[in-house]
Design a protein around this motif. Structure first.
Motif, short mmCIF file in Angstrom:
data_model
loop_
_atom_site.label_atom_id
_atom_site.label_comp_id
_atom_site.label_asym_id
_atom_site.label_seq_id
_atom_site.Cartn_x
_atom_site.Cartn_y
_atom_site.Cartn_z
N ALA A 117 9.94 -7.77 7.14
CA ALA A 117 11.19 -7.56 6.42
C ALA A 117 11.31 -6.12 5.95
N LEU A 118 10.22 -5.51 5.53
CA LEU A 118 10.27 -4.12 5.07
C LEU A 118 10.54 -3.16 6.23
N ARG A 119 9.96 -3.44 7.40
CA ARG A 119 10.23 -2.59 8.56
C ARG A 119 11.71 -2.61 8.93
N GLN A 120 12.33 -3.79 8.77
CA GLN A 120 13.76 -3.89 9.09
C GLN A 120 14.62 -3.08 8.12
N HIS A 121 14.05 -2.72 6.97
CA HIS A 121 14.79 -1.91 5.99
C HIS A 121 14.18 -0.52 5.89
N VAL B 79 11.17 0.84 5.99
CA VAL B 79 9.90 1.22 5.36
C VAL B 79 8.89 1.40 6.49
N ARG B 80 8.35 2.62 6.60
CA ARG B 80 7.50 2.95 7.73
C ARG B 80 6.09 2.39 7.55
N ASN B 81 5.64 1.64 8.54
CA ASN B 81 4.28 1.10 8.58
C ASN B 81 3.82 0.49 7.25
N PRO B 82 4.53 -0.47 6.75
CA PRO B 82 4.12 -1.08 5.48
C PRO B 82 2.83 -1.91 5.64
N GLU B 83 1.97 -1.81 4.66
CA GLU B 83 0.75 -2.62 4.62
C GLU B 83 0.79 -3.46 3.35
N VAL B 84 0.83 -4.76 3.53
CA VAL B 84 1.04 -5.67 2.40
C VAL B 84 -0.15 -6.62 2.26
N ILE B 85 -0.57 -6.81 1.03
CA ILE B 85 -1.61 -7.80 0.70
C ILE B 85 -1.02 -8.77 -0.31
N VAL B 86 -1.17 -10.07 -0.05
CA VAL B 86 -0.68 -11.10 -0.95
C VAL B 86 -1.87 -11.92 -1.44
N PHE C 157 0.83 -1.22 0.00
CA PHE C 157 0.00 0.00 0.00
C PHE C 157 0.86 1.26 0.00
N ASN C 158 0.56 2.14 -0.95
CA ASN C 158 1.25 3.44 -1.12
C ASN C 158 2.71 3.31 -1.54
N VAL C 159 3.16 2.12 -1.90
CA VAL C 159 4.53 1.95 -2.42
C VAL C 159 4.41 1.11 -3.69
N SER C 160 3.98 1.76 -4.75
CA SER C 160 3.70 1.03 -6.00
C SER C 160 4.96 0.39 -6.58
N ALA C 161 6.15 0.97 -6.29
CA ALA C 161 7.38 0.41 -6.83
C ALA C 161 7.68 -0.97 -6.28
N LEU C 162 7.10 -1.30 -5.12
CA LEU C 162 7.33 -2.61 -4.52
C LEU C 162 6.24 -3.62 -4.86
N SER C 163 5.12 -3.14 -5.40
CA SER C 163 4.02 -4.04 -5.76
C SER C 163 4.37 -4.75 -7.06
N ARG C 164 4.16 -6.05 -7.09
CA ARG C 164 4.56 -6.81 -8.26
C ARG C 164 3.98 -8.23 -8.23
N GLU C 165 4.10 -8.89 -9.38
CA GLU C 165 3.75 -10.30 -9.49
C GLU C 165 5.05 -11.10 -9.41
N MET D 21 12.36 -9.78 -3.00
CA MET D 21 11.77 -8.46 -3.23
C MET D 21 12.76 -7.37 -2.87
N PRO D 22 12.72 -6.23 -3.57
CA PRO D 22 13.55 -5.10 -3.19
C PRO D 22 13.24 -4.68 -1.75
N LEU D 23 14.25 -4.35 -1.00
CA LEU D 23 14.20 -3.93 0.40
C LEU D 23 13.84 -5.09 1.34
N ALA D 24 12.95 -5.96 0.94
CA ALA D 24 12.57 -7.06 1.82
C ALA D 24 13.57 -8.19 1.77
N GLY D 25 14.27 -8.35 0.65
CA GLY D 25 15.25 -9.42 0.51
C GLY D 25 14.59 -10.75 0.17
N THR D 26 15.23 -11.84 0.56
CA THR D 26 14.73 -13.18 0.26
C THR D 26 13.90 -13.69 1.43
#
Length: 245
Positions: free
Chosen positions: A117-121, A123-130, A75-83, A94-99
């Protein structure tokens, strides 16, 4: 005293009697009766409509496995959203999240792992949907006497009868009372023997099928014997048709 000519004429008749007996034994239907698990409605009765809960299968978590394709939306980080396609070892990168190890996780569990993983790099308050877009790991194998053996995807509603239907039904040599389901539970190999004819009569519930199950439909020697007799004695076909009609 039986003359040789009469003996030769009697052999086809005895063979016809044998085949007719086999067919009668295989074709005799068992009556449909009520049991604690089944209520039989007579010809004058009406089946009641199902409840809403009857129309949905019980919750069965969909797990991610190797070579599955997933969609990751940050959410709000379109550069990280992907298939992403999960690799053969069950991991994604994934970028920033790693393996991250995705194997055996639900979509929600993987989304939470990506957020950590994103918080450790930073990224503030990441919201992820898979979402699982395409699953090739959640499959069951059906083999033996079915028309189209192979691998079939497993969903919440997959049962033994459904996977047999997916395989285009049983072949002419199938032995309905000898269907084996192989399953691994806690690293222990287990097998269940099922009678499809009994399930069709409602004698017991249609068992659920899970990912990695192997279903083997047995072979009927009686049906093969009938086929071989007909193939070896074409002259018996006309008398058999007369007897069966």
């Amino acid at each position: 005293m039986i003359l040789p000519g009469k003996l030769q004429r009697m052999r086809p008749l005895s063979t016809i009697f044998l085949v007719a007996t086999l067919l009668t034994g295989c074709a005799t239907p068992q009556p449909l009766t009520s049991t604690p698990q089944l209520t039989v409605v007579d010809t004058n009765g009406v089946l009641p409509p199902p409840d809403r809960g009857d129309l949905t299968a019980g919750d069965r978590p969909a797990l991610i496995g190797p070579l599955d394709t997933i969609e990751v939306d940050v959410f709000n980080v379109s550069a990280l959203s992907r298939e992403i396609q999960v690799d053969a070892s069950g991991r994604i990168a994934m970028p920033l999240a790693g393996t991250i190890d995705a194997r055996g996780r639900t979509a929600a569990e993987l989304a939470e792992a990506i957020e950590v993983a994103l918080r450790q790099h930073y990224v503030r308050n990441p919201e992820v949907i898979v979402n699982i877009k395409n699953s090739v790991s959640q499959v069951a194998t059906i083999d033996g006497q079915v028309n189209e053996p192979g691998l079939y995807p497993v969903t919440n509603q997959m049962t033994l009868m459904r996977i047999i239907a997916s395989a285009r039904g049983m072949s002419e040599f199938a032995r309905q009372e000898e269907v084996v389901v192989l399953r691994t539970v806690g690293n222990h190999r287990m097998a269940g023997l099922y009678d499809v004819a009994a399930i069709r009569r409602g004698a017991y519930p249609d068992p659920a099928i899970y990912a990695n199950d192997v279903i083997i439909v047995g072979d009927s020697p009686q049906r093969r014997l009938f086929r071989d007799i007909i193939a070896a004695s074409p002259l018996l076909v006309a008398p058999l048709i007369t007897i069966l009609n």
